[in-house]
Design an enzyme around this catalytic site. Sequence first.
Site, PDB file in Angstrom:
ATOM      1  N   VAL A   1     -14.958  22.396 -36.225  1.00 28.81           N
ATOM      2  CA  VAL A   1     -14.581  21.512 -37.334  1.00 28.81           C
ATOM      3  C   VAL A   1     -15.659  21.512 -38.413  1.00 28.81           C
ATOM      4  CG1 VAL A   1     -14.156  19.088 -37.921  1.00 28.81           C
ATOM      5  CG2 VAL A   1     -13.085  20.082 -35.910  1.00 28.81           C
TER       6      VAL A   1
ATOM      7  N   ASP B   1     -27.509  21.709 -37.999  1.00 27.00           N
ATOM      8  CA  ASP B   1     -27.329  21.903 -36.558  1.00 27.00           C
ATOM      9  C   ASP B   1     -28.707  21.996 -35.921  1.00 27.00           C
ATOM     10  OD1 ASP B   1     -24.532  23.106 -35.018  1.00 27.00           O
ATOM     11  OD2 ASP B   1     -26.428  23.065 -33.917  1.00 27.00           O
TER      12      ASP B   1
ATOM     13  N   GLU C   1      -9.501  15.277 -38.930  1.00 23.02           N
ATOM     14  CA  GLU C   1      -9.148  16.654 -39.278  1.00 23.02           C
ATOM     15  C   GLU C   1      -7.968  17.087 -38.415  1.00 23.02           C
ATOM     16  OE1 GLU C   1      -8.754  19.248 -41.302  1.00 23.02           O
ATOM     17  OE2 GLU C   1     -10.550  18.168 -41.933  1.00 23.02           O
TER      18      GLU C   1
ATOM     19  N   ARG D   1      -5.783  23.514 -36.971  1.00 26.32           N
ATOM     20  CA  ARG D   1      -5.526  24.238 -35.719  1.00 26.32           C
ATOM     21  C   ARG D   1      -6.415  25.463 -35.682  1.00 26.32           C
ATOM     22  NH1 ARG D   1       0.349  25.483 -37.276  1.00 26.32           N
ATOM     23  NH2 ARG D   1      -0.818  25.453 -39.221  1.00 26.32           N
TER      24      ARG D   1
ATOM     25  N   PHE E   1       6.565  22.940 -32.890  1.00 27.17           N
ATOM     26  CA  PHE E   1       5.966  22.423 -31.645  1.00 27.17           C
ATOM     27  C   PHE E   1       7.014  22.103 -30.591  1.00 27.17           C
ATOM     28  CE2 PHE E   1       1.362  22.012 -31.494  1.00 27.17           C
ATOM     29  CZ  PHE E   1       1.096  22.702 -32.655  1.00 27.17           C
ATOM     30  N   LEU E   2       8.079  22.890 -30.621  1.00 27.12           N
ATOM     31  CA  LEU E   2       9.111  22.759 -29.595  1.00 27.12           C
ATOM     32  C   LEU E   2       9.249  24.085 -28.851  1.00 27.12           C
ATOM     33  CD1 LEU E   2      12.279  20.793 -30.779  1.00 27.12           C
ATOM     34  CD2 LEU E   2      10.593  20.142 -29.073  1.00 27.12           C
TER      35      LEU E   2
ATOM     36  N   CYS F   1      -8.625  20.686 -27.530  1.00 29.36           N
ATOM     37  CA  CYS F   1      -8.243  19.402 -28.130  1.00 29.36           C
ATOM     38  C   CYS F   1      -7.223  18.610 -27.315  1.00 29.36           C
ATOM     39  CB  CYS F   1      -7.715  19.637 -29.532  1.00 29.36           C
ATOM     40  SG  CYS F   1      -8.921  20.453 -30.566  1.00 29.36           S
TER      41      CYS F   1
ATOM     42  N   LYS G   1      -8.270  17.269 -23.747  1.00 24.45           N
ATOM     43  CA  LYS G   1      -9.373  16.307 -23.859  1.00 24.45           C
ATOM     44  C   LYS G   1      -8.917  15.035 -24.595  1.00 24.45           C
ATOM     45  CE  LYS G   1     -12.447  17.218 -27.309  1.00 24.45           C
ATOM     46  NZ  LYS G   1     -12.685  16.190 -28.273  1.00 24.45           N
TER      47      LYS G   1
ATOM     48  N   LYS H   1      -4.176  30.287 -27.079  1.00 26.92           N
ATOM     49  CA  LYS H   1      -3.011  30.517 -27.938  1.00 26.92           C
ATOM     50  C   LYS H   1      -3.333  31.724 -28.806  1.00 26.92           C
ATOM     51  CE  LYS H   1      -4.326  27.802 -31.904  1.00 26.92           C
ATOM     52  NZ  LYS H   1      -3.912  26.860 -32.905  1.00 26.92           N
TER      53      LYS H   1
HETATM   54  C1  UGA Z   1      -4.422  20.999 -32.104  1.00 24.88           C
HETATM   55  C2  UGA Z   1      -3.541  20.354 -33.180  1.00 24.88           C
HETATM   56  O1  UGA Z   1      -2.372  21.153 -33.400  1.00 24.88           O
HETATM   57  C3  UGA Z   1      -4.303  20.202 -34.501  1.00 24.88           C
HETATM   58  O2  UGA Z   1      -3.495  19.501 -35.445  1.00 24.88           O
HETATM   59  C4  UGA Z   1      -5.584  19.387 -34.237  1.00 24.88           C
HETATM   60  O3  UGA Z   1      -6.367  19.255 -35.413  1.00 24.88           O
HETATM   61  C5  UGA Z   1      -6.418  20.105 -33.162  1.00 24.88           C
HETATM   62  O4  UGA Z   1      -5.637  20.236 -31.964  1.00 24.88           O
HETATM   63  C6  UGA Z   1      -7.650  19.263 -32.922  1.00 24.88           C
HETATM   64  O5  UGA Z   1      -7.508  18.118 -32.508  1.00 24.88           O
HETATM   65  O6  UGA Z   1      -8.742  19.711 -33.261  1.00 24.88           O
HETATM   66  P1  UGA Z   1      -5.174  23.520 -31.556  1.00 24.88           P
HETATM   67  O7  UGA Z   1      -5.787  22.962 -30.315  1.00 24.88           O
HETATM   68  O8  UGA Z   1      -5.955  24.472 -32.380  1.00 24.88           O
HETATM   69  O9  UGA Z   1      -4.731  22.316 -32.544  1.00 24.88           O
HETATM   70  O10 UGA Z   1      -3.865  24.303 -31.109  1.00 24.88           O
HETATM   71  P2  UGA Z   1      -2.296  24.132 -31.235  1.00 24.88           P
HETATM   72  O11 UGA Z   1      -1.768  25.100 -32.201  1.00 24.88           O
HETATM   73  O12 UGA Z   1      -1.922  22.733 -31.426  1.00 24.88           O
HETATM   74  O13 UGA Z   1      -1.853  24.591 -29.778  1.00 24.88           O
HETATM   75  C7  UGA Z   1      -2.290  23.858 -28.615  1.00 24.88           C
HETATM   76  C8  UGA Z   1      -1.643  24.414 -27.364  1.00 24.88           C
HETATM   77  O14 UGA Z   1      -0.258  24.112 -27.335  1.00 24.88           O
HETATM   78  C9  UGA Z   1      -1.750  25.937 -27.217  1.00 24.88           C
HETATM   79  O15 UGA Z   1      -2.055  26.239 -25.876  1.00 24.88           O
HETATM   80  C10 UGA Z   1      -0.371  26.428 -27.594  1.00 24.88           C
HETATM   81  O16 UGA Z   1      -0.038  27.653 -26.994  1.00 24.88           O
HETATM   82  C11 UGA Z   1       0.496  25.300 -27.085  1.00 24.88           C
HETATM   83  N1  UGA Z   1       1.784  25.166 -27.780  1.00 24.88           N
HETATM   84  C12 UGA Z   1       1.827  24.852 -29.098  1.00 24.88           C
HETATM   85  C13 UGA Z   1       2.958  25.312 -27.062  1.00 24.88           C
HETATM   86  O17 UGA Z   1       2.949  25.581 -25.844  1.00 24.88           O
HETATM   87  N2  UGA Z   1       4.159  25.149 -27.720  1.00 24.88           N
HETATM   88  C14 UGA Z   1       4.227  24.847 -29.039  1.00 24.88           C
HETATM   89  O18 UGA Z   1       5.364  24.716 -29.570  1.00 24.88           O
HETATM   90  C15 UGA Z   1       3.031  24.707 -29.747  1.00 24.88           C
END
Ligand code: UGA
Length: 471
Positions: free
Chosen positions: A11, A30, A150, A153, A268-269, A279, A282, A339
Amino acid sequence: MRIAVVGSGYVGLVAGACFADLGHDVVLVDNDQAKLTSLRSGQTPIHEQFLPELLERHRGKRLQFSDDLQTAVKASAAVFIAVGTPPTEQGEADLSYVESVARSISGAINGYKVVVEKSTVPVYTSDWIRKIILRNAAAPDSFDIASNPEFLREGTAVTDFLYPDRIVIGVDSERAASVLRQIYTPLTDGSYYRKQDAIPQPDRARIPPPIIVASAKSAELIKHASNAFLAMKISFINAVSSICESVGANVQQVCQGIGADSRIGTRFLNPGIGYGGSCFPKDLMAFRSVARECGYEFRLLDEVMRINEDQRHRFLRKVRNALWTLRGKRLGVLGLAFKGGTDDIRESPGLLLVQSLVQEGCVITAYDPAAMERARAVLNSSVQFANSPYEAASGADALLILTEWEEFATLDLKRLHRELKYPIIIDGRNLYDPDTMAGLGFSYYSVGRAAPIAEGSTAGAGRPEGKLAQS
Ligand code: UGA
């Protein structure tokens, strides 16, 4: 504006580089000397699109790196805290780094400053930061605390920062609000987007982004509740996918149908092998702890986490159903990152699956476009690594797709068929159409969709998906 960003993790580094691109003078602070040296020498410690360009553009000019927090604070009007908040053993967020930064800041307040939480923190953290700074003798009117969560992703962090759906500023004074508004003016007045060298606009960008002004506590809750909601959406569709498998329905068609309702939406479906990353796992635990401390048992979150873990176990059962016994089976694995688009393997469901399969006695050759170096450090010599998806598939009893990399969705399927010992693909990310795969002679298993038996194929002892849940 002169800005200090404390913490050069995901971040902090992205925020610092993007603030510089908005025209601000940024010092990224840092205490990790090795990291500072590598940043100063032009390296980018994380795999993130557009970040190398931004660092190159601003390094040594509008973006400086330093280990001197006090000097950076003295020179800045706003100080963003972006240090880690790792989980404790009880699942709460460990705020000791935040506290120690707050203590150091207090000794450097030489005029009005806004101290901004950028890390994901539990509600009430802003109150604590304020207390700590006051306790260390800063005058009450010499600073304000704000929360500016923030939503970026990994993999699309730079564009998420510069083209956000919304900017949330949590403030308890008009003075702090005006400093934060000023920082984001190039986005909210649209001037950044008219610049020749602006980072390219992604699909679906909301220009200019709306700014949401809330109290600091509301902003803190917005962050936790957003992540919890998104994780819930994923677990919901994963649960629906299990029912689809039992009855022989197609989860993709179901998603299309429910997502067309604009109140729900299709994003996100996507069902899969469960969410991972640094993220969601945790933050869900931390949010549950916060709720408990406030006297509310947020059982819905327990269920979201349970379904997420179960999804991995269901995938393992799928592998067993396709291959019968696992000991000694050679498996090609595509994807180790949590991912697509990142080299991050933290809480990666794919990596956890690989570890379980190794324990079951499988012999694995894995390929990932970016995460192999990090994975090698964790998996040691228990897994072989390949230089391409085809090499991973070569001579394997089956191929597993565990990460939704775009590269894995456009493979040369005929070549893959030739490489595999048996044409069996178990796809945890639904990257291919089951009928097309069957037509090409694959035994293809995916999530929430029936597995058509390949014509003329004798490969694989798999039963139709529809029977899985009853077995
Ligand atoms: C997530 C949030 O999407 C961000 O908005 C947020 O800022 C971030 O956490 C954070 O708190 O810092 P991120 O962890 O980078 O972002 O990844 P995502 O794209 O959200 O994916 C998270 C997990 O869900 C991955 O393992 C992905 O493969 C999975 N996922 C995502 C699914 O299984 N299905 C989906 O439809 C979307």
